[in-house]
Design a protein around this motif. Structure first.
Motif, mmCIF file in Angstrom:
data_model
loop_
_atom_site.group_PDB
_atom_site.id
_atom_site.type_symbol
_atom_site.label_atom_id
_atom_site.label_comp_id
_atom_site.label_asym_id
_atom_site.label_seq_id
_atom_site.Cartn_x
_atom_site.Cartn_y
_atom_site.Cartn_z
ATOM 1 N N LEU A 114 0.826 -1.214 0.000
ATOM 2 C CA LEU A 114 0.000 0.000 0.000
ATOM 3 C C LEU A 114 0.856 1.259 0.000
ATOM 4 C CD1 LEU A 114 -2.910 -0.986 2.425
ATOM 5 C CD2 LEU A 114 -2.984 -0.831 -0.073
ATOM 6 N N GLU A 168 1.681 2.972 -3.261
ATOM 7 C CA GLU A 168 0.699 3.832 -3.921
ATOM 8 C C GLU A 168 1.019 5.290 -3.604
ATOM 9 O OE1 GLU A 168 -1.839 2.711 -5.875
ATOM 10 O OE2 GLU A 168 -1.189 0.628 -5.604
ATOM 11 N N ASP A 224 -0.707 7.940 -3.374
ATOM 12 C CA ASP A 224 -1.616 8.745 -2.550
ATOM 13 C C ASP A 224 -1.994 8.084 -1.233
ATOM 14 O OD1 ASP A 224 -2.976 6.730 -3.860
ATOM 15 O OD2 ASP A 224 -4.812 7.902 -4.135
ATOM 16 N N LEU A 225 -1.350 6.964 -0.883
ATOM 17 C CA LEU A 225 -1.659 6.260 0.361
ATOM 18 C C LEU A 225 -0.435 6.244 1.271
ATOM 19 C CD1 LEU A 225 -3.584 3.092 -0.943
ATOM 20 C CD2 LEU A 225 -4.513 5.353 -0.417
ATOM 21 N N ALA A 236 -3.973 -3.990 -5.652
ATOM 22 C CA ALA A 236 -4.460 -2.878 -6.476
ATOM 23 C C ALA A 236 -5.939 -2.621 -6.216
ATOM 24 C CB ALA A 236 -4.239 -3.190 -7.952
ATOM 25 N N ALA A 262 -6.371 -1.030 -2.795
ATOM 26 C CA ALA A 262 -6.020 0.390 -2.846
ATOM 27 C C ALA A 262 -7.179 1.210 -3.412
ATOM 28 C CB ALA A 262 -4.761 0.591 -3.694
ATOM 29 N N GLU A 263 -7.836 0.692 -4.455
ATOM 30 C CA GLU A 263 -8.981 1.394 -5.046
ATOM 31 C C GLU A 263 -10.147 1.481 -4.056
ATOM 32 O OE1 GLU A 263 -9.544 3.195 -7.751
ATOM 33 O OE2 GLU A 263 -7.400 2.998 -8.073
ATOM 34 N N ARG A 322 -9.556 4.124 -1.499
ATOM 35 C CA ARG A 322 -9.903 5.444 -2.048
ATOM 36 C C ARG A 322 -11.419 5.654 -2.064
ATOM 37 N NH1 ARG A 322 -5.926 3.472 -5.952
ATOM 38 N NH2 ARG A 322 -3.900 4.355 -5.356
#
Length: 205
Positions: free
Chosen positions: A21, A24, A26-27, A113, A116-117, A120
């Protein structure tokens, strides 16, 4: 950056997840811990009053389970983004999680992946439930079993002893017997194996 907090009692999985994670852009994994109680402590110390964060919580951990952890976390931060990851995606758990205010529910087979989505999505106020788990929950109907009764019955499916079931469910043998007895009474059967089969047939475990 979206702050992320992880709770999972399997150290290797938790550490690997944190590493993935963090790749990523933005994480940011702020902290990762092994129990619900630890998550609540770190959340109170590092998330309350700060930027909106996301808690990714394993369903089954020693002590309080993931849904109870999420429930308590939501008392600390009403409306917080919480999601449950589990290898035990039973319909009863999904319904209980959604009723508690959990925004995401995923199997542990989910890719990093996709996770992670979903992080968000829930951070933005949305919800996500794995489609297969949602379909199973709709077809299974409401369970009469509590989450812990379902736990011990699932471990009883392979004929395990009371002691083995207690160890795997992180319970004492006495408490395990009580849960099994309650489940047997609800299902109208005479032994734990029959209860486990009946619950499996109904889609409750």
């Amino acid at each position: 950056m979206i702050p992320v907090f992880l709770a999972d009692d399997e150290t290797l999985i938790r550490a690997a997840l944190a590493t993935m994670l963090d790749l990523e852009a933005d994480l940011e994994v702020v902290d990762h811990v092994g129990t619900g109680e630890e998550l609540l402590a770190v959340w109170q110390r590092r998330a309350v009053g700060g930027p909106a964060a996301v808690a990714v919580i394993d369903l089954q951990m020693p002590g309080i389970d993931g849904i109870e952890t999420a429930t308590r976390l939501l008392r600390l931060t009403p409306g917080a983004a919480t999601l449950i990851v589990t290898s035990h995606g039973r319909p009863g758990y999904l319904k209980r999680a959604l009723a508690a205010g959990v925004r995401g529910f995923l199997p542990k087979t989910t890719s990093a992946a996709t996770l992670a989505e979903v992080i968000r999505t829930v951070h933005g106020g949305g919800r996500y439930v794995d489609p297969e788990l949602a379909a199973e929950a709709i077809s299974a109907g409401d369970t009469v079993l509590t989450a812990r009764e379902a736990d011990v019955l699932e471990y009883a499916l392979d004929g395990s002893s009371i002691e083995d079931i207690a160890r795997r469910a992180h319970l004492s043998p006495g408490t395990t017997r009580n849960y099994l007895s309650a489940a047997m009474a609800k299902l109208g059967v005479s032994n734990r194996y029959e209860a486990a089969l009946a619950a499996r047939e109904k889609g409750w475990i």
